[in-house]
Design an enzyme around this catalytic site. Structure first.
Site, short mmCIF file in Angstrom:
data_model
loop_
_atom_site.label_atom_id
_atom_site.label_comp_id
_atom_site.label_asym_id
_atom_site.label_seq_id
_atom_site.Cartn_x
_atom_site.Cartn_y
_atom_site.Cartn_z
N ALA A 49 -13.39 3.40 -8.89
CA ALA A 49 -13.86 2.09 -8.44
C ALA A 49 -14.02 2.08 -6.93
O ALA A 49 -13.12 2.48 -6.19
CB ALA A 49 -12.88 1.00 -8.87
N GLU A 135 5.56 7.40 -4.75
CA GLU A 135 6.04 8.33 -3.73
C GLU A 135 5.17 8.32 -2.48
O GLU A 135 5.66 8.42 -1.35
CB GLU A 135 6.09 9.75 -4.30
CG GLU A 135 6.58 10.80 -3.32
CD GLU A 135 8.04 10.63 -2.95
OE1 GLU A 135 8.32 10.47 -1.74
OE2 GLU A 135 8.90 10.64 -3.85
N GLY A 140 3.81 9.78 3.56
CA GLY A 140 2.78 10.72 3.14
C GLY A 140 3.26 11.76 2.16
O GLY A 140 3.76 11.46 1.08
N GLU A 196 -6.04 3.24 14.39
CA GLU A 196 -7.21 2.46 14.00
C GLU A 196 -7.78 1.72 15.21
O GLU A 196 -7.12 1.57 16.24
CB GLU A 196 -6.81 1.44 12.93
CG GLU A 196 -6.20 2.04 11.67
CD GLU A 196 -7.22 2.76 10.81
OE1 GLU A 196 -8.44 2.54 11.02
OE2 GLU A 196 -6.81 3.54 9.93
N LYS A 211 7.62 0.17 4.94
CA LYS A 211 8.24 1.40 4.46
C LYS A 211 9.76 1.32 4.49
O LYS A 211 10.44 1.82 3.58
CB LYS A 211 7.75 2.58 5.31
CG LYS A 211 6.25 2.85 5.17
CD LYS A 211 5.77 3.86 6.19
CE LYS A 211 4.27 4.12 6.05
NZ LYS A 211 3.74 5.00 7.11
#
Length: 434
Positions: A49, A135, A140, A196, A211
């Site tokens: 998608a 996970e 990462g 970013e 996190k």
């Protein structure tokens, strides 16, 4: 004579085909044979998608698999596992709930959603009898959630201390190694693709706080949301703070700190000075590391690339293999571990050491007056250094352990004093005192 059992393919739908999603799709296609061997049945990609069919992508998606109708994709009766890597709260939450309700298991990398509304997702997975694995939501490729959930399940974790945001670690590392200011280091991070165009989520600590909530929930078997996490970013960290840390034999890092204190949970994200001898001090550039302390296992450290398409996709595929095996065995893995139901400790009751830089008038009695202000609020001074600046001077005070409330009251007192020009910096100090 043993007859081999052929299983029907396990059908996978992927939501999102950005930097992580494209790598998930690539691995599913390139490693189809290996995945079949590891799972025990073929793993078939049946749909991806996306928002726009004509957007440029890092992977060639086979014809007929792309769709802009994510709702229809997750509602298909032949989909066994949905991988959600679009991020954000909505439509990710609705799509995950629809997938679970339709009988699919889910693998997600969505830290923001898990930290904000994880209980809703876990309850939906429990009701449906399906897996919800995540996970890739923290650090990462670093395998940290599974060890907390499974390997350390028989131990008592007392503290989790981590660098869990690569952007901020890159910026602070550049400030430390090159002497650059925050703005200069941020611009370099953006040029190299580590930050970013709008870096707010990273530099103001929102990403790390999400996190930290996930880590604390697993480590202490209690529900912790992002709203429970005390959060401070790094945008106010100056080159002078970095130099002052260096003078102390320390380095500044943005830390996620989860602690168990008298059966209550304390979770915070903020910049802190740590000794250069601490294992986390050597974590450079955009890497992540998580330091775990438990009663039986002692101290453990997990280190590696904490972001990026391929590393995060590696964690997603690890979860996918586990979920697929569970589907074949008609079982499910561990769900939410919130049985302890521990209270959240207010930030004011959290204790640590502090580094306080104060611009003061350079005259007799100033040091004694400042020391008295600390003592009045129960904050004991470990070291003090004075630097002259013409008519003014700067005092750099490092305290012994004190509560956040005591330190805040001390700083407020200092700012009211006539001899104090400005409290220029307040930073926590973590790690051993010497």
């Amino acid at each position: 004579m043993n007859a081999s059992i052929e299983h029907e393919p396990l059908r996978v739908a992927v939501l999102g085909c950005g930097s992580v999603g494209s790598q998930v799709v690539r691995l599913l296609l390139e490693q189809a044979g290996d995945l079949t061997a590891r799972v025990g049945a073929p793993v078939e990609l049946v749909g991806v998608a996306v928002r726009r069919l004509d957007a440029a992508r890092e992977v060639d998606v086979p014809e007929g698999l792309l769709t802009t109708d994510a709702e229809a994709l997750v509602s298909r009766e032949d989909v066994d596992v949905v991988v959600e890597v679009i991020g954000g709260i909505e439509p990710a939450r609705s799509l995950i709930l629809a997938a679970l309700d339709g009988g699919a298991s889910v693998v997600t990398a969505n830290k923001a959603l898990l930290a904000e509304d994880g209980p809703t997702l876990f309850e939906a997975a429990e009701k449906a009898g399906r897996d919800l694995y995540y996970e890739a939501a923290v650090a990462g490729a670093i395998p940290i959630l599974r060890p907390l959930r499974e390997s350390l399940a028989g131990d008592k974790v007392t503290r989790v201390l981590g660098i869990v945001n690569g952007t901020t670690n890159f910026i602070l590392d550049k400030m430390d190694t090159s002497g650059a200011g925050f703005t200069e280091a941020l611009e370099e991070a953006q040029e190299l693709g580590y930050a970013e165009a709008d870096p707010t989520a990273d530099v103001e600590g929102f990403d790390a706080a999400a996190k930290a909530a996930i880590l604390a929930s697993l480590a202490f078997h209690s529900r912790v949301t992002a709203a429970d996490v005390h959060r401070e970013g790094i945008s106010e960290v100056t080159a002078h703070d970095i130099k002052s840390a260096r003078d102390m034999g320390a380095v500044v890092k943005l830390l996620a700190i989860c602690e168990l204190r008298d059966d209550a949970v304390a979770v915070r994200v903020h910049p802190a000075m740590i000794p250069r001898s601490h294992p986390l001090a050597s974590v450079r550039e955009a890497y992540n590391a998580v330091f775990v302390e438990s009663q039986a296992a002692g101290q453990l450290m997990f280190y590696g690339p904490g972001a990026g398409g391929a590393p995060t996709a590696s964690a997603v595929l690890g979860d996918l293999v586990t979920v697929a095996r569970n589907r074949l065995a008609d079982t499910r893995g561990a769900g939410e571990s919130a049985y302890a139901d521990r209270a959240i400790l207010p930030m004011g009751e959290t204790t640590t050491r502090y580094h306080v830089a104060i611009d003061v008038q350079d005259r007799a009695g100033v040091l004694a007056a400042v020391a008295t202000a600390f003592a009045d609020h129960g904050v004991s001074i470990q070291t003090v250094r004075q630097e002259g600046r013409g008519a003014d001077a700067q005092l750099v005070v490092v305290s012994h352990q004190a509560s956040d409330a005591e330190l805040s009251a001390t700083v407020a007192h200092l700012r009211r004093m006539e001899i104090v020009r400005e409290v220029t910096s307040v930073m926590r100090v973590e790690g051993d005192a010497e």
